[in-house]
Design an enzyme around this catalytic site. Structure first.
Site, mmCIF file in Angstrom:
data_model
loop_
_atom_site.group_PDB
_atom_site.id
_atom_site.type_symbol
_atom_site.label_atom_id
_atom_site.label_comp_id
_atom_site.label_asym_id
_atom_site.label_seq_id
_atom_site.Cartn_x
_atom_site.Cartn_y
_atom_site.Cartn_z
ATOM 1 N N PHE A 183 26.067 68.284 -14.631
ATOM 2 C CA PHE A 183 26.931 69.438 -14.374
ATOM 3 C C PHE A 183 27.133 69.583 -12.858
ATOM 4 O O PHE A 183 26.356 69.059 -12.050
ATOM 5 C CB PHE A 183 26.288 70.696 -14.962
ATOM 6 C CG PHE A 183 27.156 71.921 -14.896
ATOM 7 C CD1 PHE A 183 28.374 71.963 -15.546
ATOM 8 C CD2 PHE A 183 26.755 73.036 -14.179
ATOM 9 C CE1 PHE A 183 29.184 73.098 -15.482
ATOM 10 C CE2 PHE A 183 27.545 74.165 -14.115
ATOM 11 C CZ PHE A 183 28.762 74.196 -14.764
ATOM 12 N N ASN A 185 26.574 71.681 -10.622
ATOM 13 C CA ASN A 185 25.567 72.252 -9.718
ATOM 14 C C ASN A 185 24.273 71.443 -9.697
ATOM 15 O O ASN A 185 23.295 71.863 -9.084
ATOM 16 C CB ASN A 185 25.267 73.708 -10.091
ATOM 17 C CG ASN A 185 24.632 73.849 -11.467
ATOM 18 O OD1 ASN A 185 24.373 72.864 -12.153
ATOM 19 N ND2 ASN A 185 24.395 75.080 -11.878
ATOM 20 N N LYS A 186 24.255 70.281 -10.374
ATOM 21 C CA LYS A 186 23.039 69.500 -10.455
ATOM 22 C C LYS A 186 22.870 68.598 -9.227
ATOM 23 O O LYS A 186 23.784 68.420 -8.433
ATOM 24 C CB LYS A 186 23.040 68.657 -11.742
ATOM 25 C CG LYS A 186 23.024 69.494 -13.023
ATOM 26 C CD LYS A 186 21.742 70.314 -13.127
ATOM 27 C CE LYS A 186 21.545 70.925 -14.499
ATOM 28 N NZ LYS A 186 22.462 72.008 -14.816
ATOM 29 N N ASN A 187 21.695 67.989 -9.105
ATOM 30 C CA ASN A 187 21.426 67.096 -7.978
ATOM 31 C C ASN A 187 22.336 65.876 -7.993
ATOM 32 O O ASN A 187 22.655 65.311 -6.948
ATOM 33 C CB ASN A 187 19.970 66.630 -8.002
ATOM 34 C CG ASN A 187 18.985 67.747 -7.783
ATOM 35 O OD1 ASN A 187 19.188 68.875 -8.238
ATOM 36 N ND2 ASN A 187 17.885 67.462 -7.101
#
Length: 377
Positions: A183, A185-187
């Site tokens: 997604f 907002n993930k790393n």
């Protein structure tokens, strides 16, 4: 290249770096004329498996699809129970519920470690327990040795943990199957996307069947002339990843070690500036033998603090915050289901506050968050 936050926020909760390398990778796919699952997805799977040290990787549409496929492939269904932490994103419980199995919520270890408590998991086991879904909260590896020793298959919810490791093994490879989310907002941000990894070739084959309607051949194989027809051997889903997002994923995978390292520096600075000040505490202090991915920077507010007021005050100063997570057992959809006591989850639920964290965060932005939070308290 764009690394500046949207105008709404002085410091957003997360942010993306968009540059020519990323844009060119997408444009190359668009110009190729092949957009659905094909060679770049296959390459992404190979590279991700190699990065994790996993035998097999299966790309899917998102992290929720990864969780759902893993449970279906393991045979979870009506009459079964699947243990899951309540302090988690609701997708984990939803993925269990839609198989027909019953989510059984378990407690965390405590305010110093927000991961699943193996002793509480053991207390929740019944003859109906089919699997355990274990979240690596905020990218900090949970006690997989203890969880594996309990017997049921362990599904790793590694949505927060790409690149995290326990000992010499990467998160995602510590259980029967590991589930990742890409997604935005993930790393490893792709927008929407997910991956499953496993050492079990038979399980991986079943995951691939379920990913694409239970069909024995794919459109890309027929396009290349490697097949001319297909059979359907099991009812499945359309959980495929497309070529554009795979191309983004390949670029982001190459950047992941640097992203995680940058996050580690920022979290260390948060801890130095905030832990023990103004009544604040930060979970997950020094832990030997593990390397976190530092997906989230979470603090616990002092007991009795009005979190909504704190968040509103930070909002006025352009600091975006969040809460990870409202406990799943408190949501309307799950409140009426059978409940177990979760005292440690309930005790921290109203105190959790997630601060901005991303690799390109500047020193000035970090200092603005620290100053605003301490002054607010």
């Amino acid at each position: 290249m764009r690394t500046s936050p949207p105008a709404r926020w002085l410091v957003p909760l997360s942010d993306l770096t968009v540059d020519d390398e990323l844009a060119d990778a997408v444009l190359e796919v668009v110009r190729s004329g092949w957009w659905s699952m094909g060679p770049r997805v296959e390459e992404f799977e190979r590279e991700f498996a190699a990065f994790c040290g996993a035998g097999e990787a299966v790309a899917v549409a998102n992290g929720t699809a990864a969780l759902h496929l893993s449970l279906v492939a393991l045979g979870c269904g009506p009459g079964d129970e699947v243990i899951v932490p309540s302090l988690n994103f609701v997708a984990a419980a939803n993925a269990i519920a839609v198989t027909g199995a019953e989510p059984v919520f378990c407690d965390i270890l405590g305010p110093e470690d927000l991961n699943l408590d193996p002793a509480d998991v053991e207390a929740a086991l019944t003859p109906r327990t089919k699997a355990i879904v274990a979240l690596h909260y905020a990218g900090y590896p949970c006690d997989m040795d203890a969880l594996r020793g309990l017997g049921p298959a362990v599904v790793e919810d590694a949505a927060h943990a790409p690149g995290a490791s326990a000992g010499d093994r990467m998160c995602g490879t510590l259980g029967r199957v590991g589930c990742f989310s890409f997604f935005a907002n993930k790393n490893l941000p792709v927008g929407e996307g997910g991956m499953l990894v496993t050492e079990d070739a038979e399980l991986a084959a079943r995951l691939r069947l379920l990913r694409s309607h239970g069909m024995t051949t794919l459109t890309w194989e027929r396009h290349r002339g490697h097949a001319s027809s297909y059979d359907v051997v099991v009812p499945g889903f359309n959980y495929r990843l497309d070529e554009v997002r795979a191309a983004v994923g390949l670029v982001q995978l190459g950047r992941l070690p640097d992203e995680n390292a940058a996050r580690a520096v920022i979290v260390a600075r948060y801890r130095e500036a905030l832990d023990g000040r103004g009544g604040l505490t930060m979970p997950f202090g020094v832990r030997k033998g593990v390397t976190p991915s530092h997906h989230l920077a979470v603090v616990l507010l002092p007991e009795g603090t009005d979190r909504d007021s704190v968040r509103a005050a930070l909002d006025e100063r352009g600091i975006q915050t969040s809460v990870h997570y409202p406990p799943i057992h408190a949501f309307t959809a799950y409140r009426e289901r059978p409940q177990r006591p979760l005292p440690r989850t309930d005790s921290v639920a109203g105190r959790l506050l997630t601060l901005p964290l991303y690799g390109a965060m500047s020193n000035g932005q970090l200092e603005a968050v620290v100053e605003a939070l301490l002054q607010t308290l």
